[in-house]
Write an enzyme that holds these catalytic residues in place. Structure first.
Site, PDB file in Angstrom:
ATOM      1  N   GLU A  63      53.125 -16.229  14.490  1.00 50.56           N
ATOM      2  CA  GLU A  63      52.696 -15.851  15.843  1.00 50.56           C
ATOM      3  C   GLU A  63      51.326 -16.426  16.205  1.00 50.56           C
ATOM      4  O   GLU A  63      51.016 -16.592  17.377  1.00 50.56           O
ATOM      5  CB  GLU A  63      52.658 -14.320  15.966  1.00 50.56           C
ATOM      6  CG  GLU A  63      51.411 -13.621  15.396  1.00 50.56           C
ATOM      7  CD  GLU A  63      51.245 -13.773  13.890  1.00 50.56           C
ATOM      8  OE1 GLU A  63      52.252 -14.034  13.202  1.00 50.56           O
ATOM      9  OE2 GLU A  63      50.110 -13.653  13.396  1.00 50.56           O
ATOM     10  N   ARG A 105      49.948 -19.421  15.909  1.00 51.25           N
ATOM     11  CA  ARG A 105      49.968 -20.696  16.635  1.00 51.25           C
ATOM     12  C   ARG A 105      50.406 -20.506  18.088  1.00 51.25           C
ATOM     13  O   ARG A 105      50.020 -21.265  18.965  1.00 51.25           O
ATOM     14  CB  ARG A 105      50.867 -21.698  15.888  1.00 51.25           C
ATOM     15  CG  ARG A 105      52.321 -21.348  15.867  1.00 51.25           C
ATOM     16  CD  ARG A 105      53.066 -22.049  14.732  1.00 51.25           C
ATOM     17  NE  ARG A 105      52.694 -21.493  13.435  1.00 51.25           N
ATOM     18  CZ  ARG A 105      53.182 -21.929  12.272  1.00 51.25           C
ATOM     19  NH1 ARG A 105      54.052 -22.921  12.248  1.00 51.25           N
ATOM     20  NH2 ARG A 105      52.801 -21.371  11.142  1.00 51.25           N
ATOM     21  N   LYS A 150      42.002 -16.859  16.878  1.00 54.88           N
ATOM     22  CA  LYS A 150      43.197 -16.016  16.776  1.00 54.88           C
ATOM     23  C   LYS A 150      42.780 -14.579  16.483  1.00 54.88           C
ATOM     24  O   LYS A 150      42.153 -14.302  15.463  1.00 54.88           O
ATOM     25  CB  LYS A 150      44.078 -16.543  15.634  1.00 54.88           C
ATOM     26  CG  LYS A 150      45.191 -15.604  15.197  1.00 54.88           C
ATOM     27  CD  LYS A 150      45.925 -16.150  13.955  1.00 54.88           C
ATOM     28  CE  LYS A 150      46.922 -15.138  13.416  1.00 54.88           C
ATOM     29  NZ  LYS A 150      47.564 -15.570  12.157  1.00 54.88           N
ATOM     30  N   ASP A 177      43.616 -10.500  10.109  1.00 54.32           N
ATOM     31  CA  ASP A 177      44.265 -11.556  10.883  1.00 54.32           C
ATOM     32  C   ASP A 177      43.588 -11.783  12.238  1.00 54.32           C
ATOM     33  O   ASP A 177      43.980 -12.642  13.011  1.00 54.32           O
ATOM     34  CB  ASP A 177      45.761 -11.226  11.070  1.00 54.32           C
ATOM     35  CG  ASP A 177      46.623 -12.480  10.979  1.00 54.32           C
ATOM     36  OD1 ASP A 177      46.114 -13.518  10.546  1.00 54.32           O
ATOM     37  OD2 ASP A 177      47.802 -12.417  11.384  1.00 54.32           O
ATOM     38  N   LYS A 197      57.096  -8.688   7.364  1.00 48.83           N
ATOM     39  CA  LYS A 197      56.513  -9.022   6.066  1.00 48.83           C
ATOM     40  C   LYS A 197      56.872  -7.946   5.035  1.00 48.83           C
ATOM     41  O   LYS A 197      57.206  -6.828   5.401  1.00 48.83           O
ATOM     42  CB  LYS A 197      54.981  -9.050   6.176  1.00 48.83           C
ATOM     43  CG  LYS A 197      54.391 -10.183   6.970  1.00 48.83           C
ATOM     44  CD  LYS A 197      52.865 -10.023   7.012  1.00 48.83           C
ATOM     45  CE  LYS A 197      52.199 -11.020   7.930  1.00 48.83           C
ATOM     46  NZ  LYS A 197      52.209 -12.399   7.424  1.00 48.83           N
ATOM     47  N   ASP A 206      49.096  -7.738  11.718  1.00 49.52           N
ATOM     48  CA  ASP A 206      50.289  -8.581  11.703  1.00 49.52           C
ATOM     49  C   ASP A 206      51.337  -7.999  10.763  1.00 49.52           C
ATOM     50  O   ASP A 206      51.222  -8.106   9.550  1.00 49.52           O
ATOM     51  CB  ASP A 206      49.899 -10.002  11.261  1.00 49.52           C
ATOM     52  CG  ASP A 206      51.070 -10.965  11.350  1.00 49.52           C
ATOM     53  OD1 ASP A 206      52.105 -10.595  11.951  1.00 49.52           O
ATOM     54  OD2 ASP A 206      50.941 -12.089  10.826  1.00 49.52           O
ATOM     55  N   ASP A 231      56.825 -14.221  12.583  1.00 48.09           N
ATOM     56  CA  ASP A 231      55.602 -14.095  11.792  1.00 48.09           C
ATOM     57  C   ASP A 231      54.706 -15.333  11.927  1.00 48.09           C
ATOM     58  O   ASP A 231      53.585 -15.349  11.441  1.00 48.09           O
ATOM     59  CB  ASP A 231      55.965 -13.849  10.320  1.00 48.09           C
ATOM     60  CG  ASP A 231      54.770 -13.358   9.511  1.00 48.09           C
ATOM     61  OD1 ASP A 231      53.748 -12.973  10.136  1.00 48.09           O
ATOM     62  OD2 ASP A 231      54.849 -13.363   8.271  1.00 48.09           O
TER      63      ASP A 231
HETATM   64 ZN    ZN Z   1      52.105 -13.711  11.095  1.00 46.28          ZN
END
Ligand code: ZN
Length: 522
Positions: free
Chosen positions: A357, A359, A273, A296, A285, A278, A355
């Site tokens: 995202e 997966r 990933k 991230d 967030k 993010d 959020d």
């Molecule tokens: Zn996220």
């Protein structure tokens, strides 16, 4: 485009074969009281200095002088490493000791280390590995154009041991597991350098160029596919496109492959990933949860640097490196809560939380690799759920569809010392992602968020493929220096992935090594 200024890795290491003694004063620092039971050290000192007086001094205080080293040695300090028995305690002692040593200040950036005289080549290799990782300081300056690079406090390391440099270096190249200790420092440090790089520098465009540079360097050893922006839609990678389209920095997907075992057509897939930042998207967030979101991209960076190491080492395995890169941002074209999007595989997904995202982009990255290559085993790494730390602290969470994968990983863990813990993935978790209007949803219900995320990913794993999901959300960076880790990126995962993928080769070598040591001890 700003250029990432990579540090010049690793200190100059020279092994000194010393048996002579003369009259230069140097300090011996040590970290525990030496008493009668610290046999190996006493023996080690006696071996080098043949002085009983010295032992009295050492037993009397925290810092003593030794009057008996070679006078032309450019010593600042000699640090006596208090390993009691490196063969029993293995890598841990060597690594702990090396961190203590690397964190000492020296005036001329050089250091000499007296190693216990019974250190084997393997022990020295462990020591060097730990030392080089501990001797690294990430700085923000390193990422500025033309800025000062991250630093290595010790530039010259002299190891004092009865083993000669020639013997050491030639033996290091003869076994894979010694080669790993020798050659994986660089990829791990590159990873440590990359993960904390801030999102104003490490944009998707920056990462694309970073990957293109790697590919270029490998020539025809590596095949590559890069799909960017609206081309993602044409390729069917709709989830990656959806997550990334809200940012002015275009999303892209990268698939690299390497065939180190040409007679076999089966591949390991490493999937990662790469969310370069993010914000949470429209499900935005809070500021404090956003602070560390530069990390991230940790999963993609880890599999990328691991893949690079596989090619550099010329490992006899076939590997695909599949990574998805996006900025999850707020913009006029951001994907929305309640959107329904069809994945590359055809499964439809209802978005219940923008959020969640990671997966989504992983689903397409996993599907693409399995569609284009004969994948036998797939390991996917991601900073997927914040909640994992509540359960596991500084462990990497593991989910798998085959118990055998985890039992093999437990063997690897004993060698690499990177901690893993398996978490459940059952129908109760699969129920959480069942869709109302679409096949599945991406809600992250919080309570069992890490397992629900794994259940989502599992929908995109073909039945015959052995699969593991590593949730590295709480191990990719650290805010304190400890053991081989220093503040910033940890480099977690490179060693474990390499050992895991080549376990049938290295386990034989490790067994032989153990037998040799057992013989020596008898
Ligand atoms: Zn996220």
């Amino acid at each position: 485009m700003q250029k990432h200024v990579l540090m010049d890795t690793s200190p100059h290491i020279e092994i000194k074969h010393i048996t002579q003694t003369t009259n230069k004063a140097v300090f011996v620092l040590y970290y525990q009281q030496i008493n009668e039971s610290n046999d190996a050290i006493v023996k080690s000192l006696q071996f080098y200095f043949k002085s009983k007086e010295l032992m009295k001094d050492i037993n009397s205080g925290k810092q003593v002088k030794i009057y008996s080293l070679n006078e032309d040695d450019p010593f600042t300090y000699v640090i006596v490493q208090l390993a009691t028995n490196p063969r029993q305690d293995g890598a841990n002692i060597a690594r702990k000791a090396s961190n203590k040593i690397a964190t000492q200040k020296t005036e001329d950036n050089s250091m000499s280390v007296l190693l216990p005289h019974n250190y084997t080549i393997h022990d020295i290799a462990e020591f060097n590995f730990g030392f080089q990782l501990a001797n690294y300081r990430w700085t923000y300056q390193s990422i500025k154009e033309g800025g000062k690079s991250s630093s290595f406090p010790i530039h010259y390391l002299y190891l004092i041991t009865p083993i000669s440099q020639e013997d050491y270096l030639s033996q290091m190249e003869q076994k894979w597991n010694l080669k790993y200790l020798h050659h994986l420092v660089k990829p791990i440090l590159r990873l440590r350098e990359l993960v904390p790089t801030r999102p104003n520098i490490a944009t998707t465009g920056f990462m694309k160029n970073y990957i293109l540079d790697i590919v270029k360097g490998f020539g025809d050893k590596v095949t590559s596919t890069l799909i960017e922006g609206d081309e993602l839609l044409t390729a069917g990678l709709r989830l990656i496109h959806a997550v990334g389209r809200g940012s002015i920095h275009k999303p892209f997907y990268s698939c690299l492959s390497y065939k180190g075992k040409p007679e076999n057509d089966k591949y390991f897939a490493l999937v990662g990933k790469g969310v370069v930042f993010d914000t949470g998207g429209l499900s935005i967030k809070t500021t404090s949860s956003m602070e560390q979101m530069y990390d991230d991209k940790g999963g993609a960076c880890t599999v990328l640097e691991t893949f690079r190491a596989v090619v550099e080492l010329g490992l006899p395995i076939n590997v695909v490196c599949s990574t998805a890169w996006v900025e999850n941002s707020v913009g006029p074209d951001s994907y929305r809560v309640s959107d329904v999007i069809q994945s590359y595989k055809g499964i439809t997904v209802e978005i219940l939380n923008t959020d969640a995202e990671g997966r989504l982009i992983l689903a397409d990255a996993m599907s693409y690799a399995q569609d284009k290559f004969h994948i036998q085993e797939m390991i996917e790494l991601s900073t997927l759920t914040g909640i994992i730390k509540n359960a596991l602290g500084r462990y990497c969470g593991v989910f798998t569809n085959r118990k055998g994968c985890y039992s093999l990983l437990q063997k690897v863990e004993k060698i690499t010392k990177e901690p893993f813990w398996a978490l459940p993935l059952e129908d109760q978790h699969r129920d959480l992602i069942k869709g109302n209007v679409a096949d599945i949803n991406n809600s992250s219900s919080g309570r069992v968020g890490a397992s629900a995320a794994a259940a989502f990913l599992e929908c995109f794993v073909e039945k015959k493929v052995r699969w593991m999901h590593w949730d590295i959300a709480n191990v990719a960076v650290t805010d304190k220096s400890e053991g081989i880790y220093t503040k910033g990126g940890t480099g977690f995962g490179v060693m474990s992935l390499i050992y895991y993928m080549t376990w049938d080769i290295v386990s034989k070598e490790l067994k032989e090594l153990k037998e040799e040591n057992d013989e020596d001890d008898n």
